[in-house]
Write a protein that holds these residues in place. Structure first.
Motif, PDB file in Angstrom:
ATOM      1  N   SER A 253       6.374  -6.988   2.853  1.00 23.63           N
ATOM      2  CA  SER A 253       5.937  -5.652   3.281  1.00 23.63           C
ATOM      3  C   SER A 253       4.663  -5.213   2.682  1.00 23.63           C
TER       4      SER A 253
ATOM      5  N   LEU B  70       0.805  -1.260  -0.131  1.00 23.12           N
ATOM      6  CA  LEU B  70       0.057   0.108  -0.028  1.00 23.12           C
ATOM      7  C   LEU B  70       0.795   1.351  -0.041  1.00 23.12           C
ATOM      8  N   ALA B  71       2.097   1.129   0.469  1.00 16.72           N
ATOM      9  CA  ALA B  71       3.140   2.317   0.551  1.00 16.72           C
ATOM     10  C   ALA B  71       4.192   1.668  -0.307  1.00 16.72           C
ATOM     11  N   TYR B  72       4.369   2.197  -1.333  1.00 15.33           N
ATOM     12  CA  TYR B  72       5.873   1.698  -2.033  1.00 15.33           C
ATOM     13  C   TYR B  72       6.971   2.886  -1.887  1.00 15.33           C
ATOM     14  N   ASP B  73       8.181   2.384  -1.542  1.00 16.10           N
ATOM     15  CA  ASP B  73       9.142   3.405  -1.504  1.00 16.10           C
ATOM     16  C   ASP B  73      10.186   3.037  -2.500  1.00 16.10           C
ATOM     17  N   GLU B  74       9.729   3.901  -3.629  1.00 18.81           N
ATOM     18  CA  GLU B  74      10.865   3.649  -4.927  1.00 18.81           C
ATOM     19  C   GLU B  74      12.256   3.852  -4.476  1.00 18.81           C
TER      20      GLU B  74
ATOM     21  N   GLU C 196       5.169  -2.306  11.041  1.00 19.49           N
ATOM     22  CA  GLU C 196       4.388  -1.236  10.181  1.00 19.49           C
ATOM     23  C   GLU C 196       3.578  -0.349  10.982  1.00 19.49           C
ATOM     24  N   GLN C 197       2.944  -0.824  11.877  1.00 20.70           N
ATOM     25  CA  GLN C 197       2.137   0.175  12.802  1.00 20.70           C
ATOM     26  C   GLN C 197       2.702  -0.008  14.229  1.00 20.70           C
TER      27      GLN C 197
ATOM     28  N   VAL D 286       3.589  -1.665   4.016  1.00 18.74           N
ATOM     29  CA  VAL D 286       4.124  -0.386   4.121  1.00 18.74           C
ATOM     30  C   VAL D 286       5.587  -0.314   3.920  1.00 18.74           C
ATOM     31  N   GLN D 287       6.258   0.292   3.108  1.00 19.58           N
ATOM     32  CA  GLN D 287       7.639   0.276   3.018  1.00 19.58           C
ATOM     33  C   GLN D 287       8.253   1.870   3.198  1.00 19.58           C
ATOM     34  N   ASN D 288       9.194   1.914   4.096  1.00 15.90           N
ATOM     35  CA  ASN D 288      10.076   3.013   4.160  1.00 15.90           C
ATOM     36  C   ASN D 288      11.571   2.410   4.891  1.00 15.90           C
TER      37      ASN D 288
ATOM     38  N   MET E 148      -3.243  -0.874   6.821  1.00 15.60           N
ATOM     39  CA  MET E 148      -1.909  -0.975   6.512  1.00 15.60           C
ATOM     40  C   MET E 148      -0.938  -1.501   7.368  1.00 15.60           C
TER      41      MET E 148
END
Length: 275
Positions: free
Chosen positions: A160, A138-142, A253-254, A162-164, A245
């Motif tokens: 994953s 849901l949250a891709y960190d290119e 992730e949370q 959520v990615q960061n 998420m």
């Protein structure tokens, strides 16, 4: 620290003093995954003895050909608990497969358990019978993913939601570090031949009426969240939360919500003594 149980040498660590908390990690990882999230719930003044153990064949604990089923695994964990707690009552935390084992502990010695915390627990042992969503990010960190090599990117992307960078570093240090230590032949055999208990762990002889917390990830493609609803009646004192998420590594992730609800669970178990 080391403790011999039957023909297995269990590796474990103890942090703090006070009421024992037995903390069981999931399949193929080691206690690092639990240390990384659980220690955030305690201060230097906390009066709790946190007991982190590597399950047989995982982390720095040895495996054994005598462990053919989860029944055998549970027997070792029960003996370990009784020895390290010296027969005291204790709190119990289980993540994923550790959540399955934890329900086995409640089934066997519920009178010794003062509270239960289940994190993304495995409910149905047969992977093909679980109700799980499709894996989604849901949250891709290119930018982050461009820095990783192919193997690292595939490992992280496979789990994953959520990615960061912060989540990736915790994933690498708390999840992957343990996976690399496990006895893969032992784990594959146990998963293939004896992952499920011989008894229905969720047909409790008596409901577990102590403070309970169940945290599930809405996007958990490993164990899902819907199956856990079916056992909720076993736990009349349970807080049941499904977090958006969040996948199977919900505690990473949370983190903020995990910490908030985890601390609230601890406070409920403490207040229980005043009732």
């Amino acid at each position: 620290m080391k403790l011999n149980i039957k023909d297995v040498v269990l590796n474990y660590n103890i942090i703090g003093e006070g009421e024992p908390i037995i903390i069981l990690h999931g399949y193929s990882v080691d206690h690092t995954i639990m240390f990384g999230c659980m220690e955030n719930l305690f201060s230097d003044e906390s009066r709790y003895k946190r007991i982190y153990v590597d399950l047989p064949g995982m982390g720095k604990s040895t495996s054994s050909d005598s462990i053919k089923t989860s029944d055998n695994m549970l027997d070792i964990i029960l003996e370990f608990i009784m020895k390290v707690t010296k027969g005291e009552n204790f709190l119990l935390v289980g993540e994923s497969y550790g959540g399955y084992l934890s329900r086995g502990v409640v089934y066997k010695i519920r009178e010794k358990v003062n509270g239960l915390f289940l994190i993304c627990p495995a409910i149905i042992p047969d992977f093909n019978k679980r109700t799980v969503p499709e894996h989604v990010i849901l949250a891709y960190d290119e930018k982050l993913m461009s820095k990783l090599n192919k193997e690292e990117a595939e490992e992280f992307s496979s789990m994953s939601v959520v990615q960061n960078e912060k989540i990736y570093l915790r994933f690498k240090e708390e999840v992957m570090s343990g996976i690399k230590l496990g006895n893969q032949d032992f784990l594959e055999r146990l998963q293939r031949e004896g992952y499920g208990f011989s008894f229905d762990v969720d047909k409790l002889p008596q409901k577990f009426d102590k403070p309970t917390l169940m945290l599930l990830g809405k996007q958990d493609a490993s164990v899902g969240y819907k199956d856990a609803w079916n056992i909720l009646d076993n736990y009349p004192r349970a807080t049941f939360a499904v977090l958006d998420m969040a996948g199977h590594n919900l505690q990473i992730e949370q983190e903020d919500i995990f910490n908030l609800l985890g601390k609230e669970w601890i406070s409920r178990t403490y207040r229980e003594k005043d009732y």
